[in-house]
Design a protein around this motif. Structure first.
Motif, PDB file in Angstrom:
ATOM      1  N   ASP A 175       0.825  -1.208   0.000  1.00 14.43           N
ATOM      2  CA  ASP A 175       0.000   0.000   0.000  1.00 14.43           C
ATOM      3  C   ASP A 175       0.859   1.257   0.000  1.00 14.43           C
ATOM      4  O   ASP A 175       0.374   2.359   0.269  1.00 14.43           O
ATOM      5  CB  ASP A 175      -0.959   0.007   1.183  1.00 14.43           C
ATOM      6  CG  ASP A 175      -0.246   0.066   2.534  1.00 14.43           C
ATOM      7  OD1 ASP A 175       1.004   0.083   2.551  1.00 14.43           O
ATOM      8  OD2 ASP A 175      -0.938   0.091   3.568  1.00 14.43           O
ATOM      9  N   ALA A 176       2.150   1.101  -0.301  1.00 12.58           N
ATOM     10  CA  ALA A 176       3.076   2.228  -0.410  1.00 12.58           C
ATOM     11  C   ALA A 176       4.138   1.875  -1.448  1.00 12.58           C
ATOM     12  O   ALA A 176       4.410   0.688  -1.691  1.00 12.58           O
ATOM     13  CB  ALA A 176       3.727   2.524   0.935  1.00 12.58           C
ATOM     14  N   THR A 177       4.702   2.906  -2.042  1.00  9.87           N
ATOM     15  CA  THR A 177       5.702   2.701  -3.095  1.00  9.87           C
ATOM     16  C   THR A 177       6.871   3.661  -2.903  1.00  9.87           C
ATOM     17  O   THR A 177       6.668   4.836  -2.584  1.00  9.87           O
ATOM     18  CB  THR A 177       5.093   2.934  -4.489  1.00  9.87           C
ATOM     19  OG1 THR A 177       4.010   2.019  -4.702  1.00  9.87           O
ATOM     20  CG2 THR A 177       6.131   2.733  -5.588  1.00  9.87           C
ATOM     21  N   VAL A 178       8.078   3.146  -3.108  1.00  9.89           N
ATOM     22  CA  VAL A 178       9.277   3.977  -3.170  1.00  9.89           C
ATOM     23  C   VAL A 178       9.875   3.805  -4.567  1.00  9.89           C
ATOM     24  O   VAL A 178      10.197   2.687  -4.973  1.00  9.89           O
ATOM     25  CB  VAL A 178      10.313   3.573  -2.103  1.00  9.89           C
ATOM     26  CG1 VAL A 178      11.576   4.427  -2.245  1.00  9.89           C
ATOM     27  CG2 VAL A 178       9.727   3.713  -0.703  1.00  9.89           C
ATOM     28  N   ASN A 220       1.448   5.417 -12.760  1.00 11.69           N
ATOM     29  CA  ASN A 220       1.151   3.991 -12.820  1.00 11.69           C
ATOM     30  C   ASN A 220       0.840   3.432 -11.432  1.00 11.69           C
ATOM     31  O   ASN A 220      -0.069   2.600 -11.272  1.00 11.69           O
ATOM     32  CB  ASN A 220       2.332   3.241 -13.433  1.00 11.69           C
ATOM     33  CG  ASN A 220       1.989   1.807 -13.780  1.00 11.69           C
ATOM     34  OD1 ASN A 220       1.126   1.547 -14.610  1.00 11.69           O
ATOM     35  ND2 ASN A 220       2.676   0.858 -13.155  1.00 11.69           N
ATOM     36  N   GLU A 221       1.577   3.888 -10.425  1.00 13.36           N
ATOM     37  CA  GLU A 221       1.304   3.444  -9.061  1.00 13.36           C
ATOM     38  C   GLU A 221      -0.061   3.945  -8.582  1.00 13.36           C
ATOM     39  O   GLU A 221      -0.781   3.222  -7.884  1.00 13.36           O
ATOM     40  CB  GLU A 221       2.408   3.913  -8.107  1.00 13.36           C
ATOM     41  CG  GLU A 221       3.735   3.205  -8.323  1.00 13.36           C
ATOM     42  CD  GLU A 221       3.572   1.693  -8.298  1.00 13.36           C
ATOM     43  OE1 GLU A 221       3.295   1.133  -7.213  1.00 13.36           O
ATOM     44  OE2 GLU A 221       3.691   1.068  -9.374  1.00 13.36           O
ATOM     45  N   ARG A 222      -0.424   5.142  -8.972  1.00 13.44           N
ATOM     46  CA  ARG A 222      -1.754   5.635  -8.639  1.00 13.44           C
ATOM     47  C   ARG A 222      -2.807   4.722  -9.260  1.00 13.44           C
ATOM     48  O   ARG A 222      -3.829   4.413  -8.631  1.00 13.44           O
ATOM     49  CB  ARG A 222      -1.921   7.086  -9.138  1.00 13.44           C
ATOM     50  CG  ARG A 222      -0.980   8.068  -8.485  1.00 13.44           C
ATOM     51  CD  ARG A 222      -1.357   8.356  -7.040  1.00 13.44           C
ATOM     52  NE  ARG A 222      -2.556   9.202  -6.978  1.00 13.44           N
ATOM     53  CZ  ARG A 222      -3.731   8.821  -6.492  1.00 13.44           C
ATOM     54  NH1 ARG A 222      -3.894   7.609  -5.993  1.00 13.44           N
ATOM     55  NH2 ARG A 222      -4.752   9.645  -6.491  1.00 13.44           N
ATOM     56  N   GLY A 223      -2.562   4.292 -10.493  1.00 11.17           N
ATOM     57  CA  GLY A 223      -3.482   3.380 -11.157  1.00 11.17           C
ATOM     58  C   GLY A 223      -3.539   2.011 -10.518  1.00 11.17           C
ATOM     59  O   GLY A 223      -4.523   1.279 -10.687  1.00 11.17           O
ATOM     60  N   ARG A 224      -2.490   1.651  -9.772  1.00  2.71           N
ATOM     61  CA  ARG A 224      -2.462   0.369  -9.063  1.00  2.71           C
ATOM     62  C   ARG A 224      -3.051   0.495  -7.655  1.00  2.71           C
ATOM     63  O   ARG A 224      -2.981  -0.439  -6.864  1.00  2.71           O
ATOM     64  CB  ARG A 224      -1.020  -0.150  -8.983  1.00  2.71           C
ATOM     65  CG  ARG A 224      -0.430  -0.495 -10.334  1.00  2.71           C
ATOM     66  CD  ARG A 224       1.081  -0.641 -10.282  1.00  2.71           C
ATOM     67  NE  ARG A 224       1.526  -1.997 -10.056  1.00  2.71           N
ATOM     68  CZ  ARG A 224       2.799  -2.384 -10.052  1.00  2.71           C
ATOM     69  NH1 ARG A 224       3.761  -1.490 -10.275  1.00  2.71           N
ATOM     70  NH2 ARG A 224       3.130  -3.634  -9.837  1.00  2.71           N
ATOM     71  N   GLY A 225      -3.582   1.657  -7.341  1.00  2.00           N
ATOM     72  CA  GLY A 225      -4.283   1.839  -6.080  1.00  2.00           C
ATOM     73  C   GLY A 225      -3.469   2.439  -4.957  1.00  2.00           C
ATOM     74  O   GLY A 225      -3.928   2.488  -3.807  1.00  2.00           O
ATOM     75  N   ILE A 226      -2.254   2.929  -5.241  1.00  2.00           N
ATOM     76  CA  ILE A 226      -1.415   3.538  -4.204  1.00  2.00           C
ATOM     77  C   ILE A 226      -1.752   5.022  -4.099  1.00  2.00           C
ATOM     78  O   ILE A 226      -1.709   5.753  -5.092  1.00  2.00           O
ATOM     79  CB  ILE A 226       0.084   3.366  -4.522  1.00  2.00           C
ATOM     80  CG1 ILE A 226       0.437   1.896  -4.781  1.00  2.00           C
ATOM     81  CG2 ILE A 226       0.933   3.937  -3.391  1.00  2.00           C
ATOM     82  CD1 ILE A 226       0.216   0.985  -3.597  1.00  2.00           C
ATOM     83  N   SER A 264      -1.306   8.930  -3.447  1.00  2.00           N
ATOM     84  CA  SER A 264      -0.135   9.749  -3.776  1.00  2.00           C
ATOM     85  C   SER A 264       0.715  10.033  -2.541  1.00  2.00           C
ATOM     86  O   SER A 264       1.949  10.058  -2.625  1.00  2.00           O
ATOM     87  CB  SER A 264      -0.573  11.065  -4.428  1.00  2.00           C
ATOM     88  OG  SER A 264      -1.298  11.882  -3.518  1.00  2.00           O
ATOM     89  N   LYS A 265       0.084  10.209  -1.378  1.00  2.00           N
ATOM     90  CA  LYS A 265       0.844  10.509  -0.164  1.00  2.00           C
ATOM     91  C   LYS A 265       1.600   9.291   0.362  1.00  2.00           C
ATOM     92  O   LYS A 265       2.350   9.407   1.349  1.00  2.00           O
ATOM     93  CB  LYS A 265      -0.094  11.049   0.923  1.00  2.00           C
ATOM     94  CG  LYS A 265      -0.490  12.497   0.694  1.00  2.00           C
ATOM     95  CD  LYS A 265      -1.177  13.070   1.917  1.00  2.00           C
ATOM     96  CE  LYS A 265      -1.442  14.551   1.750  1.00  2.00           C
ATOM     97  NZ  LYS A 265      -2.098  15.132   2.948  1.00  2.00           N
ATOM     98  N   ARG A 266       1.424   8.141  -0.298  1.00  2.00           N
ATOM     99  CA  ARG A 266       2.164   6.944   0.087  1.00  2.00           C
ATOM    100  C   ARG A 266       3.173   6.551  -0.990  1.00  2.00           C
ATOM    101  O   ARG A 266       3.627   5.424  -1.058  1.00  2.00           O
ATOM    102  CB  ARG A 266       1.217   5.799   0.411  1.00  2.00           C
ATOM    103  CG  ARG A 266       0.297   6.207   1.526  1.00  2.00           C
ATOM    104  CD  ARG A 266      -0.313   5.181   2.362  1.00  2.00           C
ATOM    105  NE  ARG A 266       0.426   3.985   2.684  1.00  2.00           N
ATOM    106  CZ  ARG A 266       1.214   3.841   3.753  1.00  2.00           C
ATOM    107  NH1 ARG A 266       1.433   4.865   4.581  1.00  2.00           N
ATOM    108  NH2 ARG A 266       1.788   2.697   4.009  1.00  2.00           N
ATOM    109  N   ILE A 267       3.522   7.544  -1.805  1.00  3.22           N
ATOM    110  CA  ILE A 267       4.550   7.361  -2.825  1.00  3.22           C
ATOM    111  C   ILE A 267       5.734   8.258  -2.486  1.00  3.22           C
ATOM    112  O   ILE A 267       5.593   9.479  -2.379  1.00  3.22           O
ATOM    113  CB  ILE A 267       4.024   7.692  -4.235  1.00  3.22           C
ATOM    114  CG1 ILE A 267       2.858   6.763  -4.601  1.00  3.22           C
ATOM    115  CG2 ILE A 267       5.150   7.579  -5.264  1.00  3.22           C
ATOM    116  CD1 ILE A 267       2.188   7.104  -5.914  1.00  3.22           C
TER     117      ILE A 267
END
Length: 220
Positions: free
Chosen positions: A16-19, A100-106, A108-111
């Motif tokens: 649920d988060a991305t770096v 793309n991460e937003r499209g995967r359900g992440i 923005s504040k967890r990127i």
């Protein structure tokens, strides 16, 4: 446009988060991938790490030799003369990963956007211009190449910024790290700045600090 090739590592199923972490000149996404287990993130933190590979282009300061690079460096003076048009192209490529991460359900504040050296210059450009609030910016052994031309976006006026630099860096002098801190402070950003007794590299103390910072940003 398609995403650049990249390495993905997930610390746990259903992140649920991305770096998104950009490497430096002449390296590739494999350069920082081994850092994930060294971060020793807690088991309840599900993070997707993405390590894109820069395209290979001729680099002027290296005699036009073709190597992975986010942009061309034209002169190695104290402030660096760089190809800002190419840097913007790389910034757009990084932004596509965010989208793309937003499209995967992440959310923005967890990127979180991170970058080392050249990758850090691209990370600065993206994090401070992105139209949605991001989770943080980690700038490592780098410089703010587009500070004179950047169009800041208010969505990230309060983005957490962590800047690391080696005291003995012969590639990107520590003065450039401090110059970025001063610029950010002058423009109202909140910055944590850390120095390490190292050259143009990463050290164990820095990895521990990075882990703590990411946990502060991403733990529920």
């Amino acid at each position: 446009m398609a995403l650049l090739p990249a390495i993905e590592i997930e610390t746990k199923d259903n992140p649920d988060a991305t770096v998104i972490w950009l490497h430096g000149l002449g390296a590739d996404g494999h350069d920082f991938a081994p850092i994930v287990p060294e971060l020793q993130l807690p088991g309840n933190l599900a993070v997707r790490f993405i390590f894109p590979h820069a395209p290979s282009i001729p680099v002027t300061i290296n005699g036009g030799f073709v190597m992975p690079a986010w942009y061309d460096i034209l002169e190695m003076d104290i402030d660096r003369k760089v190809d800002t048009i190419q840097l913007q192209v790389s910034a757009d490529a990084l932004r596509r990963f965010i989208d793309n991460e937003r499209g995967r359900g992440i959310a923005s504040k967890r990127i979180v956007v991170a970058g080392f050296s050249q990758g850090g210059a691209v990370a600065y450009q993206v994090a401070l211009t992105h139209p949605e609030p991001l989770g943080g910016l980690l700038a490592m052994s780098t410089y703010f190449a587009t500070s004179d031309i950047i169009q800041l976006h208010p969505a990230n006026s309060e983005i957490p910024i962590e800047i690391h630099h080696g005291l003995h860096d012969p590639v990107v002098p520590v003065q450039l790290g401090k110059k970025a801190v001063k610029w950010l402070d002058t423009n109202g950003y909140s910055v944590t700045y850390r120095e390490y007794r190292m050259e143009h590299s990463v050290c164990a103390e820095q990895i521990a600090d990075t882990s703590s910072w990411l946990q502060e940003r991403l733990l529920p």
